[in-house]
Motif scaffolding. Structure first.
Motif, PDB file in Angstrom:
ATOM      1  N   SER A 146       0.825  -1.215   0.000  1.00 57.23           N
ATOM      2  CA  SER A 146       0.000   0.000   0.000  1.00 57.23           C
ATOM      3  C   SER A 146       0.855   1.260   0.000  1.00 57.23           C
ATOM      4  N   ALA A 156       4.818  -0.324   3.363  1.00 56.76           N
ATOM      5  CA  ALA A 156       3.636  -0.786   4.103  1.00 56.76           C
ATOM      6  C   ALA A 156       2.859  -1.730   3.205  1.00 56.76           C
ATOM      7  N   THR A 158      -0.416  -5.064   3.309  1.00 50.21           N
ATOM      8  CA  THR A 158      -1.322  -5.941   4.046  1.00 50.21           C
ATOM      9  C   THR A 158      -1.009  -7.369   3.634  1.00 50.21           C
ATOM     10  N   LEU A 183      -2.950  -8.977   8.096  1.00 47.59           N
ATOM     11  CA  LEU A 183      -2.042  -8.244   8.967  1.00 47.59           C
ATOM     12  C   LEU A 183      -1.493  -7.033   8.214  1.00 47.59           C
ATOM     13  N   GLN A 184      -1.728  -5.852   8.768  1.00 43.40           N
ATOM     14  CA  GLN A 184      -1.101  -4.654   8.198  1.00 43.40           C
ATOM     15  C   GLN A 184       0.298  -4.534   8.788  1.00 43.40           C
ATOM     16  N   VAL A 186       4.194  -2.469   8.635  1.00 40.55           N
ATOM     17  CA  VAL A 186       5.117  -1.423   8.176  1.00 40.55           C
ATOM     18  C   VAL A 186       6.528  -1.922   8.454  1.00 40.55           C
ATOM     19  N   HIS A 198       5.849  -1.772  12.661  1.00 46.74           N
ATOM     20  CA  HIS A 198       4.467  -1.710  13.154  1.00 46.74           C
ATOM     21  C   HIS A 198       3.683  -2.838  12.506  1.00 46.74           C
ATOM     22  N   TRP A 199       2.714  -3.345  13.227  1.00 46.58           N
ATOM     23  CA  TRP A 199       1.788  -4.319  12.637  1.00 46.58           C
ATOM     24  C   TRP A 199       0.475  -4.285  13.389  1.00 46.58           C
ATOM     25  N   ARG A 200      -0.540  -4.686  12.668  1.00 44.56           N
ATOM     26  CA  ARG A 200      -1.874  -4.691  13.273  1.00 44.56           C
ATOM     27  C   ARG A 200      -2.699  -5.768  12.586  1.00 44.56           C
ATOM     28  N   VAL A 201      -3.315  -6.589  13.393  1.00 40.77           N
ATOM     29  CA  VAL A 201      -4.199  -7.625  12.836  1.00 40.77           C
ATOM     30  C   VAL A 201      -5.554  -6.967  12.570  1.00 40.77           C
ATOM     31  N   VAL A 202      -5.987  -6.974  11.326  1.00 36.12           N
ATOM     32  CA  VAL A 202      -7.274  -6.356  11.007  1.00 36.12           C
ATOM     33  C   VAL A 202      -8.370  -7.408  10.844  1.00 36.12           C
TER      34      VAL A 202
ATOM     35  N   PRO B  90       0.267 -12.069  16.183  1.00 35.13           N
ATOM     36  CA  PRO B  90       1.281 -12.437  15.181  1.00 35.13           C
ATOM     37  C   PRO B  90       2.646 -12.690  15.805  1.00 35.13           C
ATOM     38  N   ARG B 114      -1.412  -4.533  21.632  1.00 38.22           N
ATOM     39  CA  ARG B 114      -1.403  -4.129  20.231  1.00 38.22           C
ATOM     40  C   ARG B 114      -2.820  -3.864  19.731  1.00 38.22           C
ATOM     41  N   ALA B 115      -2.973  -2.792  18.995  1.00 36.21           N
ATOM     42  CA  ALA B 115      -4.287  -2.456  18.440  1.00 36.21           C
ATOM     43  C   ALA B 115      -4.655  -3.450  17.344  1.00 36.21           C
ATOM     44  N   GLY B 116      -5.956  -3.566  17.132  1.00 35.66           N
ATOM     45  CA  GLY B 116      -6.435  -4.503  16.130  1.00 35.66           C
ATOM     46  C   GLY B 116      -7.280  -5.575  16.780  1.00 35.66           C
ATOM     47  N   VAL B 117      -7.524  -6.639  16.033  1.00 32.23           N
ATOM     48  CA  VAL B 117      -8.338  -7.720  16.583  1.00 32.23           C
ATOM     49  C   VAL B 117      -7.423  -8.802  17.163  1.00 32.23           C
ATOM     50  N   VAL B 181      -0.023   2.641  16.034  1.00 34.15           N
ATOM     51  CA  VAL B 181      -0.168   3.776  15.125  1.00 34.15           C
ATOM     52  C   VAL B 181      -1.597   4.299  15.211  1.00 34.15           C
ATOM     53  N   GLU B 206      -3.389   2.610   6.703  1.00 35.32           N
ATOM     54  CA  GLU B 206      -2.657   1.336   6.852  1.00 35.32           C
ATOM     55  C   GLU B 206      -1.334   1.566   7.561  1.00 35.32           C
ATOM     56  N   LEU B 207      -1.425   2.243   8.685  1.00 39.09           N
ATOM     57  CA  LEU B 207      -0.314   2.452   9.627  1.00 39.09           C
ATOM     58  C   LEU B 207       0.724   3.453   9.140  1.00 39.09           C
ATOM     59  N   VAL B 208       0.474   4.119   8.016  1.00 41.98           N
ATOM     60  CA  VAL B 208       1.448   5.088   7.517  1.00 41.98           C
ATOM     61  C   VAL B 208       0.755   6.413   7.255  1.00 41.98           C
TER      62      VAL B 208
END
Lengths: 541, 453
Positions: A146, A156, A158, A183-184, A186, A198-202, B90, B114-117, B181, B206-208
């Motif tokens: 992205s 970045a 996904t 997983l998003q 960076v 950075h990471w985030r489970v969406v 993760p 951590r944020a998210g699900v 973020v 998306e974190l950026v």
């Protein structure tokens, strides 16, 4: 009162003793500490070895990662850079996998920084605290970029990928989860290495789920089927030595017996010839008006998370064939409950749960697991419950009733009776087999359960499970192609009644052997006594 | 005394008896353990009456995910029943264990920030119990905290007549106290060179957080400050610098030099400017090249103050050399440099025969200098009339009939002269060639006899 005077030698002796005691204690403590250190070193070495072995096992998937075609901008993300990023990204997962097995998190900084480093450090610290290693696996990464920074140092994307993990638990795999997540991520480039920052489970869904709405299996309660093992190439030999003419003839025999379903076996990994010959087998079945029940993962009993990528591909390859209308339902594993002790209940449930879900998703056919005693957890993840029964027909109603309580249609997937008259201590004859069949079919009919007999032919050649000779005499058709009375039972003919002569006849081979053994024993005893007496006479002169 | 056989029997009996007792004890122990395990499982299964309800609520607190577990089991003692929660991240799983209180409640905190699900599984009960509740906890990022780290990319941008090369961009990762973020957009304020202010939003996707910034038409500096809610950070700067060198004046300071290497060429490049006529930044590369049959030279030097001066050794052979200056795509006009002989006058050789005749390879080794031929030349003087330096390199090559070099000798001048005793030479040598300061001269070998026969 005069105290006895101690000599100098005695005083020295006492002093030596006094010095020796703390010295001995110190030596003992040092020895214990050395042993403890040695034990600790050995334990660490073992953990590191386990970690490296696990990373090695999980890393063999050639299709582990793939990029989407989109170019994110603002900078062009070229192919070489994508490969570089992907390589470091996968190494990051490998490093976590190693750390969670071995407890050694020293390499995490190489692939993580910032918030992501905090996360992996926390997980590894908890693993070290618990003392129980954690197997993790990730595969089928599909990365959709992205953003790629103008300076080429931030990216970045996904990443949608599949994952599995489980905690070692006395040989089993506790808390296991197999899922798919989006997983998003960076990553930033520092010192020539892309690091996850950075990471985030969406999104995260479990692949192993209960089937809240099981697929219907039309007419399964009236199913009349048979298990098929090729006479000339039994079991694993079927696919490499596939003989379409033989299958054609065998399926004609099945149809002539009035049966409507054939169950056959597909080994894992897929053997040579499977892709070519499975369509042929389906065609032949279709020509004879037969439906089929493929039984997958035959011969496989490792149930290792590391095999899941290969399992995925195996099912992907088989999916078009399993979606054939001739497929009545798919059995994902034969007699899985026999592996509970060796593989571990939790491990097996997780693994087969994944296989059930993925088989159902890909093939569209109802799914089941072949079991002797149905497992409630696996049953909840299946569309129907499969029972195998080789014991007393009198025990079958109770077993079927127990299976029915699991809330799924029940099928008697295997039953059989050998006709080997020399099998001691339980020799059988063909009449008994026919009566056994009749009793089982009555019980199945009474319970409203469809059935499949084991098996079509006697197997005069080839390998059989465990090399047990009874496995060669379970057919309803003899090796020469003639039918046994049990075949008539399948067509609705009543079995021959058991006469006294029949009952005695089955024991005749045993009696003959016992008689022969008795004659030999008596003769040997007499000979021994004679020899002994002669010797005594000789000694007495 | 008992007979030996009897004693043995007795001992054997005792051993067998002991073994039997041990085996029996082990059997009883194993049976008890199995029975107990079975009883435990059975009790556990039986311990949850129908209608037992397990409610799980998850809450994202700053220090972790808090799970509140409530078990309602009518008329059933549940105090002390183990409760376990496992979350999947993760980074690997995280777990926490506890027990139910008398009122059937438990509160477990998993250090997941951590944020998210985050999928979780809560299990109530020990081995063999089947009450498990699956769910997904969700955490949203908190408020952004300081310092806000803003990165500009690129940090330096060249300005050219065609506009700046590379648009300035700003990358921001506003994070909360746990490093998540923040999704909210940041605001960027840019102070331009002329004092004007530009304000723009930096959306976070998306974190950026990324936004292009305004470009400057001329050299200067943009100063950037970013804020996200109340959080600020350090200032970032982008420098707009001149473009690559596009012109320059190439002049020769010393363009003629002797081949001896004592006096080098010297060239100067001045007024190096970009395509917009701006003096280029210090450190821009300028390359000097000499291409041709005599010499191939490639030399890069930094520009300092818009100019640079380069000293080059004079080429090894006599003649003209073509020098050019290059920078990026710019190529200057050629500048001619000349390499000249280091001495004045022609190179004339003299070869004198020894009294005993010329030295031949098959001759016995000679005893003294007087028995060898001597090769002489000089005096060598420069344009000021001074002798060339002692040790000035001279090469004497022995050539065969096809001008092939059979052997060569490095000798030097002394007091402005070449005076060299020719050593025994291989058979087949036809000439001696002397090379000095880019000039060459030959004499036949062996020397012609001076006396008549």
């Amino acid at each position: 009162m005069n105290r006895p005077r101690t000599s100098l030698a005695e005083r020295v002796k006492w002093l030596l003793w006094i010095a020796a005691i703390p010295l001995s204690l110190a030596l003992a403590v040092a020895a214990v500490m050395s042993i403890a250190r040695l034990y600790d070193d050995v334990r660490q070495a073992r953990d590191v070895d386990a970690g490296l072995t696990w990373v090695d096992r999980r890393g063999g998937d050639p299709e582990r990662i793939g990029w989407g075609d989109a170019d994110p901008g603002p900078r062009v993300l070229g192919r070489t850079t994508r490969e570089w990023i992907a390589d470091d990204y996968l190494r990051a997962f490998d490093e976590v996998a190693y750390a969670l097995v071995s407890g050694d998190g020293s390499g995490l900084r190489t692939y993580f920084q910032g918030a992501a480093l905090d996360d992996v450090s926390t997980s590894v610290a908890q693993r070290v605290g618990s003392g129980r290693s954690i197997e993790t696996l990730d595969w089928a990464h599909r990365m959709d970029p992205s953003f790629y920074a103008p300076d080429g140092a931030t990216v970045a994307f996904t990443d949608v990928h599949r994952y599995a993990w489980g905690r070692s638990d006395a040989g089993d795999l506790g808390d296991a989860r197999i899922g798919e997540r989006a997983l998003q991520v960076v990553m930033t480039l520092d010192d020539g290495t892309w690091r996850v920052r950075h990471w985030r489970v969406v999104e995260d869904r479990s692949i192993v789920t209960e089937r809240s709405e099981p697929r219907p299996v039309p007419g399964v309660e009236a199913m009349r089927g048979i298990n098929y093992v090729a006479r000339s190439a039994p079991f694993d030999a079927l696919w490499p030595a596939f003989d379409a003419t033989e299958v054609e003839a065998d399926f004609a025999t099945v149809a002539a017996l009035g049966l409507d379903t054939v169950r056959f076996f597909v080994p894992f990994p897929a053997p040579d010839g499977l892709a070519d010959h499975l369509p042929t087998l389906l065609d032949v079945a279709d020509r004879h008006g037969l439906q089929v029940v493929p039984t997958l993962f035959d011969g496989y009993s490792a149930y290792s998370l590391a095999d899941l990528p290969a399992v995925d591909r195996y099912l992907e390859d088989l999916a078009p064939l399993l979606a054939d209308p001739a497929v009545r339902f798919v059995d994902v594993k034969n007699e899985a409950d026999r592996d509970f002790d060796e593989a571990g209940v939790q491990r097996l449930r997780s693994f087969l749960g994944f296989v059930l879900s993925e088989t159902a998703r890909r093939s569209g056919a109802p799914v089941t697991v072949g079991t002797i005693e149905p497992d409630p957890v696996l049953a909840a993840r299946s569309d129907l419950v499969s029972v195998h029964h080789y014991g007393d027909p009198g025990g079958l109603p109770a077993r079927l009733a127990t299976a029915a309580r699991l809330g799924r249609p029940v099928v008697l997937e295997e039953f059989g009776f050998h006709t080997l008259p020399t099998s001691l201590p339980d020799p059988h004859d063909e009449g008994e087999q026919a009566r056994y069949y009749a009793a089982v079919l009555d019980a199945a009919e009474a319970a409203g359960v469809g059935w499949m007999a084991w098996t079509l032919h006697d197997l005069p050649e080839g390998d059989v499970p465990g090399d047990r000779s009874v496995e060669r005499h379970l057919g309803v058709v003899r090796a020469d192609g003639s039918s046994k009375p049990a075949a008539d039972v399948l067509t609705g003919v009543a079995p021959p009644p058991a006469t006294l002569r029949d009952r005695l006849a089955k024991w005749l081979p045993l009696l003959r052997r016992a008689g022969a053994a008795a004659v030999v024993l008596v003769g040997a005893t007499i000979a021994f006594a004679v020899v002994r007496r002669r010797r005594r006479w000789r000694r007495l002169g | 005394m008992k007979p030996v056989r009897k004693r043995l029997c007795g001992r054997r009996r005792r051993v067998l008896g002991g073994l039997a007792i041990v085996a029996a004890a082990l059997f009883v122990l194993a049976a008890a353990l199995l029975a107990r395990r079975g009883a435990t499982d059975e009790a556990a299964r039986a311990s949850w009456p129908a209608g037992t309800n397990v409610a799980v609520a998850s809450l994202a607190e700053p220090h972790g995910l808090v799970f509140s577990v409530t078990v309602s089991a009518a008329s059933h003692a549940i105090e002390g029943v183990p409760v376990r929660v496992v979350v999947t991240t993760p980074a690997g799983p995280l777990a926490e264990e506890g027990t139910l209180s008398a009122d059937g409640r438990a509160r477990l905190v998993v250090p997941s920030v951590r944020a998210g699900v985050t999928p979780y599984r809560v299990t109530v009960g020990g081995v063999g119990e089947a009450i498990a509740v699956d769910g997904v906890a969700e955490r949203r990022p908190g408020d952004p905290v300081e310092p806000l780290v803003a990165a500009v990319a690129p940090k330096t941008i060249r300005v050219t007549n065609r506009g700046s090369r590379g648009a300035p961009g700003l990358i921001v990762h506003p994070v909360d106290a746990n490093g998540n973020v923040v999704d909210a957009a940041a605001m960027a304020t840019v102070a331009l060179s002329d004092g004007a202010l530009w304000t723009g939003e930096v959306p976070v996707r998306e974190l950026v957080g990324f936004s292009f910034l305004p470009e400057l038409d001329d050299i200067g500096t943009e100063r950037i400050a970013v804020r996200a809610d109340e959080a600020g950070g350090e200032r970032a700067e982008i420098a707009f610098v001149p473009g690559l060198p596009a012109s320059g004046t190439l002049t020769g300071v010393v363009t003629v030099g002797p081949v001896d290497g004592r006096d080098p060429w010297e060239v100067r490049v001045t007024d190096v400017r970009d395509d917009g006529g701006r003096r280029v930044s210090d450190g821009e590369a300028w390359t000097i090249t000499i291409e041709g049959a005599r010499e191939n030279l490639f030399l890069t030097r930094p520009v300092l103050g818009g100019s640079l001066q380069v000293v080059l050794p004079v080429g090894p052979t006599l003649g003209s050399y073509e020098l050019r200056g290059r920078a990026d795509v710019y190529v200057s006009q050629p500048l001619e440099l000349r390499a000249e002989p280091p001495f004045v006058g022609p190179l004339q050789l003299r070869l004198t025969e020894p009294a005993s005749g010329p030295a031949l390879p098959d001759d016995e080794p000679v005893a003294g200098e007087a028995e060898r031929a001597r090769l002489e030349a000089g005096p060598f003087v420069d344009e000021l009339g001074a002798f060339l330096d002692d040790g000035f390199p001279v090469v004497v090559a022995a050539l065969d009939a096809i001008d092939g070099e059979v052997v060569r000798f490095d000798v030097g001048l002394r007091d402005g002269h070449l005076a060299w005793s020719v050593p025994p030479l291989p058979r087949g040598v036809q000439e001696l060639e002397v090379r000095i300061g880019g000039m060459t001269a030959r004499v036949p070998w062996p020397p012609a006899p001076e006396r008549g026969e």
